[in-house]
Design a protein around this motif. Sequence first.
Motif, PDB file in Angstrom:
ATOM      1  N   SER A  31       0.812  -1.214   0.000  1.00 42.65           N
ATOM      2  CA  SER A  31       0.000   0.000   0.000  1.00 42.65           C
ATOM      3  C   SER A  31       0.847   1.265   0.000  1.00 42.65           C
ATOM      4  O   SER A  31       0.306   2.370   0.189  1.00 42.65           O
ATOM      5  N   TYR A  32       2.141   1.111  -0.216  1.00 42.90           N
ATOM      6  CA  TYR A  32       3.054   2.253  -0.109  1.00 42.90           C
ATOM      7  C   TYR A  32       3.937   2.370  -1.347  1.00 42.90           C
ATOM      8  O   TYR A  32       4.231   1.377  -2.023  1.00 42.90           O
ATOM      9  N   ASN A  52       4.822   4.158  -7.345  1.00 45.58           N
ATOM     10  CA  ASN A  52       3.740   4.299  -6.381  1.00 45.58           C
ATOM     11  C   ASN A  52       3.221   2.934  -5.951  1.00 45.58           C
ATOM     12  O   ASN A  52       3.704   1.885  -6.405  1.00 45.58           O
ATOM     13  N   TRP A  53       2.216   2.918  -5.099  1.00 41.41           N
ATOM     14  CA  TRP A  53       1.782   1.669  -4.495  1.00 41.41           C
ATOM     15  C   TRP A  53       1.264   0.662  -5.512  1.00 41.41           C
ATOM     16  O   TRP A  53       1.473  -0.539  -5.358  1.00 41.41           O
ATOM     17  N   ARG A  98      10.784   2.417   1.808  1.00 45.72           N
ATOM     18  CA  ARG A  98       9.334   2.499   1.725  1.00 45.72           C
ATOM     19  C   ARG A  98       8.868   3.922   2.000  1.00 45.72           C
ATOM     20  O   ARG A  98       9.273   4.550   2.976  1.00 45.72           O
ATOM     21  N   SER A  99       7.999   4.386   1.141  1.00 44.37           N
ATOM     22  CA  SER A  99       7.445   5.719   1.305  1.00 44.37           C
ATOM     23  C   SER A  99       6.507   5.771   2.503  1.00 44.37           C
ATOM     24  O   SER A  99       5.998   4.742   2.954  1.00 44.37           O
ATOM     25  N   ARG A 100       6.251   6.948   2.997  1.00 39.76           N
ATOM     26  CA  ARG A 100       5.324   7.135   4.120  1.00 39.76           C
ATOM     27  C   ARG A 100       3.870   7.067   3.669  1.00 39.76           C
ATOM     28  O   ARG A 100       2.968   7.005   4.498  1.00 39.76           O
ATOM     29  N   ASP A 101       3.641   7.066   2.336  1.00 38.49           N
ATOM     30  CA  ASP A 101       2.260   6.988   1.844  1.00 38.49           C
ATOM     31  C   ASP A 101       2.213   6.225   0.530  1.00 38.49           C
ATOM     32  O   ASP A 101       3.196   5.620   0.114  1.00 38.49           O
ATOM     33  N   GLN A 102       1.051   6.281  -0.139  1.00 37.52           N
ATOM     34  CA  GLN A 102       0.843   5.510  -1.367  1.00 37.52           C
ATOM     35  C   GLN A 102       1.611   6.059  -2.560  1.00 37.52           C
ATOM     36  O   GLN A 102       1.822   5.353  -3.544  1.00 37.52           O
ATOM     37  N   SER A 105       8.132   9.553  -4.348  1.00 34.04           N
ATOM     38  CA  SER A 105       8.860  10.791  -4.136  1.00 34.04           C
ATOM     39  C   SER A 105      10.337  10.574  -4.398  1.00 34.04           C
ATOM     40  O   SER A 105      10.852   9.471  -4.210  1.00 34.04           O
ATOM     41  N   TYR A 111      10.608   8.889   3.003  1.00 36.26           N
ATOM     42  CA  TYR A 111      10.696   7.454   3.236  1.00 36.26           C
ATOM     43  C   TYR A 111      11.005   7.169   4.697  1.00 36.26           C
ATOM     44  O   TYR A 111      11.831   7.852   5.314  1.00 36.26           O
ATOM     45  N   ASP A 112      10.347   6.121   5.234  1.00 35.84           N
ATOM     46  CA  ASP A 112      10.528   5.853   6.653  1.00 35.84           C
ATOM     47  C   ASP A 112      11.240   4.542   6.960  1.00 35.84           C
ATOM     48  O   ASP A 112      11.776   4.383   8.063  1.00 35.84           O
TER      49      ASP A 112
END
Length: 124
Positions: A31-32, A52-53, A98-102, A105, A111-112
Amino acid sequence: QVQLVESGGGLVQAGGSLRLSCTASGRTFSSYGVGWFRQASGKEREFVATINWSGDSTYYADSAKGRFTISRDNTKNTVYLQMNNLNPEDTAIYYCARSRDQGYSQVQRAYDYWGQGTQVTVSS
């Protein structure tokens, strides 16, 4: 927690190809967005490619355009980076994140979770 493991790095001659894989364990990253970055010896880590996701949107650094392809298989919790026509300037440790959202960037603070990296060495 999310653990990301990169694989597929190695030594290749200039003009050759490699396919890197980034596989997630723990909570999935389907989902990310996911990004690939690299860090050459003595240089700062830089953006390479992102997706993207769902896999229907991608973005590349100028250095990667036309040579690298990012893709993903969410059924396998894996993101790939196909690298063709490699040159010595591509030598670096390659990291997935992994990105913080869908979305995706090119900015590292988006990324977290980060993998440990895989070494890519291109000989001339």
